[in-house]
Design a protein around this motif. Structure first.
Motif, PDB file in Angstrom:
ATOM      1  N   ARG A  82      -9.833  21.637  22.184  1.00 31.11           N
ATOM      2  CA  ARG A  82      -8.953  21.897  21.030  1.00 31.11           C
ATOM      3  C   ARG A  82      -8.223  20.643  20.592  1.00 31.11           C
ATOM      4  O   ARG A  82      -7.794  20.544  19.447  1.00 31.11           O
ATOM      5  N   PHE A  97       2.946  28.162  10.346  1.00 27.32           N
ATOM      6  CA  PHE A  97       3.932  29.124  10.827  1.00 27.32           C
ATOM      7  C   PHE A  97       5.306  28.506  10.969  1.00 27.32           C
ATOM      8  O   PHE A  97       6.275  29.207  11.205  1.00 27.32           O
ATOM      9  N   PHE A 107       3.804  19.794  14.746  1.00 34.15           N
ATOM     10  CA  PHE A 107       3.635  20.748  15.852  1.00 34.15           C
ATOM     11  C   PHE A 107       2.512  20.331  16.807  1.00 34.15           C
ATOM     12  O   PHE A 107       2.696  20.300  18.029  1.00 34.15           O
ATOM     13  N   GLY A 108       1.348  19.983  16.241  1.00 31.98           N
ATOM     14  CA  GLY A 108       0.203  19.583  17.065  1.00 31.98           C
ATOM     15  C   GLY A 108       0.498  18.337  17.885  1.00 31.98           C
ATOM     16  O   GLY A 108       0.392  18.349  19.113  1.00 31.98           O
ATOM     17  N   ASN A 111       2.756  18.955  20.734  1.00 30.86           N
ATOM     18  CA  ASN A 111       2.091  19.664  21.829  1.00 30.86           C
ATOM     19  C   ASN A 111       1.221  18.723  22.659  1.00 30.86           C
ATOM     20  O   ASN A 111       0.966  18.973  23.823  1.00 30.86           O
ATOM     21  N   LEU A 112       0.731  17.657  22.014  1.00 27.03           N
ATOM     22  CA  LEU A 112      -0.103  16.698  22.735  1.00 27.03           C
ATOM     23  C   LEU A 112       0.755  15.715  23.526  1.00 27.03           C
ATOM     24  O   LEU A 112       0.240  14.771  24.113  1.00 27.03           O
ATOM     25  N   MET A 159      -3.654  15.874  14.455  1.00 22.97           N
ATOM     26  CA  MET A 159      -4.004  15.830  15.876  1.00 22.97           C
ATOM     27  C   MET A 159      -5.080  14.798  16.147  1.00 22.97           C
ATOM     28  O   MET A 159      -5.544  14.652  17.267  1.00 22.97           O
TER      29      MET A 159
ATOM     30  N   MET B 208      -2.273  28.662  16.734  1.00 20.13           N
ATOM     31  CA  MET B 208      -1.331  27.891  17.542  1.00 20.13           C
ATOM     32  C   MET B 208      -2.012  27.332  18.781  1.00 20.13           C
ATOM     33  O   MET B 208      -1.789  26.187  19.164  1.00 20.13           O
ATOM     34  N   ARG B 209      -2.865  28.154  19.398  1.00 18.36           N
ATOM     35  CA  ARG B 209      -3.576  27.675  20.591  1.00 18.36           C
ATOM     36  C   ARG B 209      -4.520  26.526  20.238  1.00 18.36           C
ATOM     37  O   ARG B 209      -4.678  25.589  21.003  1.00 18.36           O
ATOM     38  N   ARG B 211      -3.981  24.329  18.243  1.00 15.51           N
ATOM     39  CA  ARG B 211      -3.221  23.086  18.102  1.00 15.51           C
ATOM     40  C   ARG B 211      -2.419  22.789  19.366  1.00 15.51           C
ATOM     41  O   ARG B 211      -1.387  22.150  19.333  1.00 15.51           O
ATOM     42  N   GLY B 212      -2.919  23.299  20.477  1.00 17.57           N
ATOM     43  CA  GLY B 212      -2.372  22.891  21.762  1.00 17.57           C
ATOM     44  C   GLY B 212      -1.080  23.571  22.159  1.00 17.57           C
ATOM     45  O   GLY B 212      -0.364  23.078  23.017  1.00 17.57           O
ATOM     46  N   PHE B 213      -0.769  24.730  21.572  1.00 15.17           N
ATOM     47  CA  PHE B 213       0.467  25.427  21.920  1.00 15.17           C
ATOM     48  C   PHE B 213       0.372  25.978  23.340  1.00 15.17           C
ATOM     49  O   PHE B 213      -0.617  26.600  23.696  1.00 15.17           O
TER      50      PHE B 213
END
Lengths: 243, 252
Positions: A82, A97, A107-108, A111-112, A159, B208-209, B211-213
């Motif tokens: 992903r 969202f 957001f991406g 998260n990384l 990302m 969301m998953r 994008r690495g949530f």
């Protein structure tokens, strides 16, 4: 990993939704670096399902998947997938969202494990690349359809993926916005696969157009795009021609 | 659906650090809710009104909100004085107006209005998104903050879906009336809304998953507390302490 090895390699993959005949039936697919493939097939032929299988959102009933040279099976195997493959969803409202555009794009990267400053930097650059500079503090649900689509693309591009999977990206977009998307895709140095029903769009953005039938991808029956002459009974409105 | 008529503005309170506002509003509400003496509540009303005055928001909009709450409170006035029992304030035939009942109804009225006014002044003067971030900074569990922000984000989408369903029914000649067909249609619409909301939640989760949530929630907003924040915060805190003092002095 060998350069000639496929990035995505699906072997004999099958999938079916509960109490329904298989949507994907012993499907084989090799996707190489630099490939730009269009997928054009009837509704319900399993195109979106195929994308979701690649991202690990659905689990195949049988078959093997190797992505970036590694076999993937469990949820944790897909974290890496992903990160390196970006999926653009059909409905932009599913993808956006966060309250504000900047936050959604960041957001991406956050998260990384990027820092806040890095994430903001990447987000601004991505938005600028897509011609969305100045959109940072706009509220996501108040954007127009075309803007939502482009911002969704920004969230995926932020990302820095190696492969893009685009699920009907120009659905519901007008000529001008889809033209913008064509320009963006042509300027990207990425491999991608696009699901679309628009032959002109696929012709402009991809090298090959595949179709799907009986749960399989038909690679050997590549569609032939041909020029044709037609009349415009409604004047110049219905579509503009590139010169 | 959700308007934020008070969020835009440029008063002392609008510029106050959202974290301080959330903190003060919470403490203030508890003090009012637990107070037992009418003079304290009267003082609280005065404080709340002065907060409202500082924010300079549209009085008509505030009145509209107060009316909604006070309609409910009116029901208490209709019930409590008649049913609370002796000692009676006065009697008229078979009816007696209860003294403690009337006092209780009056106190509830004061409490509700004081809390509502304070919330409008301190909390409603920030966008909901900012409120979410402020709560996050105040170490409210991420799940609750996420729930708040996601609700805010998708309530509009669900509203749109609701109107789409209703339009679909209407263009096929649906006219609501008092009959089983109407109830059934509305039940279908509501049911469909739940199904669609659940399906949407599933897809958002997938996005969301992708994008690495992994359950952790980041916010980009930075809050800064400047000197005038502390001054205003100290003034409001002092008022709260005065209320507490007043409450204790009556109790003794």
């Amino acid at each position: 990993m060998n350069a000639n090895q496929p990035l995505i390699c699906l072997k004999q993959i099958s999938f079916s939704y509960p109490e329904a005949p298989p949507v994907i039936n012993q499907l084989d697919l090799d996707f190489y670096r630099g490939d730009r493939i269009g997928l054009m097939a009837p509704n319900g032929s399993g195109k979106t399902t195929l994308f979701h299988l690649i991202m690990g959102l659905l689990k195949p009933i049988s078959g093997q998947m190797e992505i970036f040279g590694k076999p993937v099976k469990e949820e944790k195997d897909f974290f890496e997938v992903r990160r390196r493959i970006g999926l653009l969803f059909q409905d932009a409202d599913d993808q956006l969202f966060s309250p504000t555009v900047l936050e959604d794009v960041a957001f991406g990267p956050l998260n990384l494990g990027k820092s806040k400053t890095e994430a903001i930097e990447i987000s601004r650059k991505t938005l600028e690349f897509l011609g969305l500079a100045g959109f940072e503090n706009r509220i996501t649900f108040k954007l127009s359809g075309g803007e939502k689509k482009l911002v969704s693309l920004a969230t995926v591009l932020a990302m820095e993926p190696e492969i893009l999977l685009l699920d009907e990206p120009i659905n519901g977009l007008d000529r001008k916005t889809s033209g913008k998307l064509i320009d963006v895709l042509k300027n990207l140095d990425l491999s991608y696969m696009i699901i679309s029903h628009d032959i002109d769009f696929l012709d402009a953005t991809t090298h090959a157009i595949y179709t799907m039938a009986n749960g399989k991808i038909l690679v050997d029956q590549q569609m032939q795009v041909h020029q044709h002459v037609h009349a415009h009974p409604h004047g110049t409105y219905p579509h503009a021609h590139e010169t | 659906m959700i308007n934020e008529p008070f969020a835009a503005g440029n008063s002392l309170i609008h510029n106050l650090d959202p974290r301080i506002r959330v903190g003060l509003a919470s403490v203030y509400c508890f003090v009012i809710a637990l107070a037992k003496h009418t003079p304290v509540l009267l003082a609280a009303i005065v404080i709340s009104l002065s907060l409202i005055f500082i924010t300079r928001v549209n009085p008509r909009e505030i009145a509209r909100r107060l009316v909604i709450v006070n309609v409910l409170i009116f029901l208490l006035w209709a019930v409590l004085p008649l049913t609370y029992g002796d000692p009676a304030l006065f009697r008229a035939g078979p009816f007696s107006i209860s003294g403690p009942g009337t006092k209780l109804a009056a106190q509830i009225t004061l409490k509700c209005n004081a809390i509502l006014l304070a919330f409008i002044a301190l909390i409603a003067t920030m966008p909901l998104v900012t409120l979410g971030h402020a709560l996050n900074r105040l170490r409210v569990p991420a799940k609750i903050v996420l729930l708040l922000l996601m609700t805010y984000r998708y309530v509009f989408v669900i509203e749109q879906e609701y109107h789409r369903l209703l339009r679909a029914a209407r263009i096929r000649g649906f006219r609501p009336g008092t009959n089983l067909h109407t109830y059934k249609t509305y039940a279908y619409v509501v049911g469909m809304l739940f199904v669609r909301a659940a399906a949407r939640a599933e897809r958002v989760n997938q996005a969301m998953r992708c994008r690495g949530f992994n359950g952790k929630f980041y916010t980009l907003q930075q809050f800064e507390t400047v000197r005038h924040d502390w001054i205003l915060a100290t003034i409001i805190t002092a008022m709260i302490i005065c209320l507490l003092f007043l409450e204790w002095s009556h109790r003794a």
